[in-house]
Design a protein around this motif. Sequence first.
Motif, PDB file in Angstrom:
ATOM      1  N   ARG A   2     -27.208  53.784  49.999  1.00  0.00           N
ATOM      2  CA  ARG A   2     -25.966  54.031  49.279  1.00  0.00           C
ATOM      3  C   ARG A   2     -26.244  54.608  47.893  1.00  0.00           C
ATOM      4  O   ARG A   2     -27.359  54.538  47.394  1.00  0.00           O
ATOM      5  CB  ARG A   2     -25.187  52.726  49.125  1.00  0.00           C
ATOM      6  N   ARG A 126     -14.440  57.080  41.448  1.00  0.00           N
ATOM      7  CA  ARG A 126     -13.863  55.843  40.892  1.00  0.00           C
ATOM      8  C   ARG A 126     -13.883  55.841  39.371  1.00  0.00           C
ATOM      9  O   ARG A 126     -12.942  55.412  38.721  1.00  0.00           O
ATOM     10  CB  ARG A 126     -14.658  54.613  41.378  1.00  0.00           C
ATOM     11  N   ASP A 140     -19.508  58.350  46.444  1.00  0.00           N
ATOM     12  CA  ASP A 140     -19.471  59.022  47.733  1.00  0.00           C
ATOM     13  C   ASP A 140     -20.657  59.982  47.850  1.00  0.00           C
ATOM     14  O   ASP A 140     -21.013  60.646  46.879  1.00  0.00           O
ATOM     15  CB  ASP A 140     -18.146  59.791  47.808  1.00  0.00           C
ATOM     16  N   ARG A 142     -20.944  62.855  49.116  1.00  0.00           N
ATOM     17  CA  ARG A 142     -20.626  64.256  48.772  1.00  0.00           C
ATOM     18  C   ARG A 142     -20.523  64.431  47.268  1.00  0.00           C
ATOM     19  O   ARG A 142     -20.919  65.452  46.711  1.00  0.00           O
ATOM     20  CB  ARG A 142     -19.304  64.670  49.435  1.00  0.00           C
ATOM     21  N   GLU A 143     -19.973  63.397  46.609  1.00  0.00           N
ATOM     22  CA  GLU A 143     -19.898  63.454  45.140  1.00  0.00           C
ATOM     23  C   GLU A 143     -21.306  63.399  44.537  1.00  0.00           C
ATOM     24  O   GLU A 143     -21.618  64.121  43.590  1.00  0.00           O
ATOM     25  CB  GLU A 143     -19.044  62.297  44.622  1.00  0.00           C
ATOM     26  N   TRP A 144     -22.133  62.546  45.122  1.00  0.00           N
ATOM     27  CA  TRP A 144     -23.518  62.451  44.659  1.00  0.00           C
ATOM     28  C   TRP A 144     -24.201  63.819  44.791  1.00  0.00           C
ATOM     29  O   TRP A 144     -24.825  64.319  43.859  1.00  0.00           O
ATOM     30  CB  TRP A 144     -24.279  61.394  45.466  1.00  0.00           C
TER      31      TRP A 144
END
Length: 157
Positions: A2, A126, A140, A142-144
């Motif tokens: 994660r 967030r 997320d 994709r955000e990462w």
Amino acid sequence: MRHWLMKSEPSEFSIDDLAHAKHQIVPWFGVRNYQARNFMWRQMSLGDLAFFYHSSCPEPGIAGIVSICRPAYADETQFDPDGKYYDPKASREAPRWFNVDVHLVKKTRLISLAELRSYPQLAGMRVLQRGNRLSITPVDPREWAFIQSRLNSHDVR
DNA sequence: GCCAACGTTGGC
DNA sequence: GCCAACGTTGGC
């Protein structure tokens, strides 16, 4: 694996403090919010990666990347009656608060809060939501990946 | 320093 | 279990 975002006030503990810590490893102590605790305690695994975020400072934003190098264990500061993180309701038999250890992966250029807000791809993050106060939040994949791409690009900003 | 948002506490 | 009061967070 994660991905996470972990806030720290640089006046308390900054990315440079981590860079100068022994082995560049520190316990992420002092979290006293159940949701954030539960993320560390129940969901973080060895090898997870997190953005190190500077909050409550002149230039809030992402300042580095860390890895989780030790899974959650009892936060020692809850047992110290003279410390500011003391919790009289906690005991060694029944600890309330937990922390992981984090290891510096790298310092990054500062991606300011304003820059993060400028990317529509990150609108759901967030940490960008109104009223968000949670000191540890999932990121997320994709955000990462998108933020990684901004770190790797040579755009002038 | 201000203030919105949110979490926690404690009386009932 | 409700909810008002209070404390904290964190951007501006």
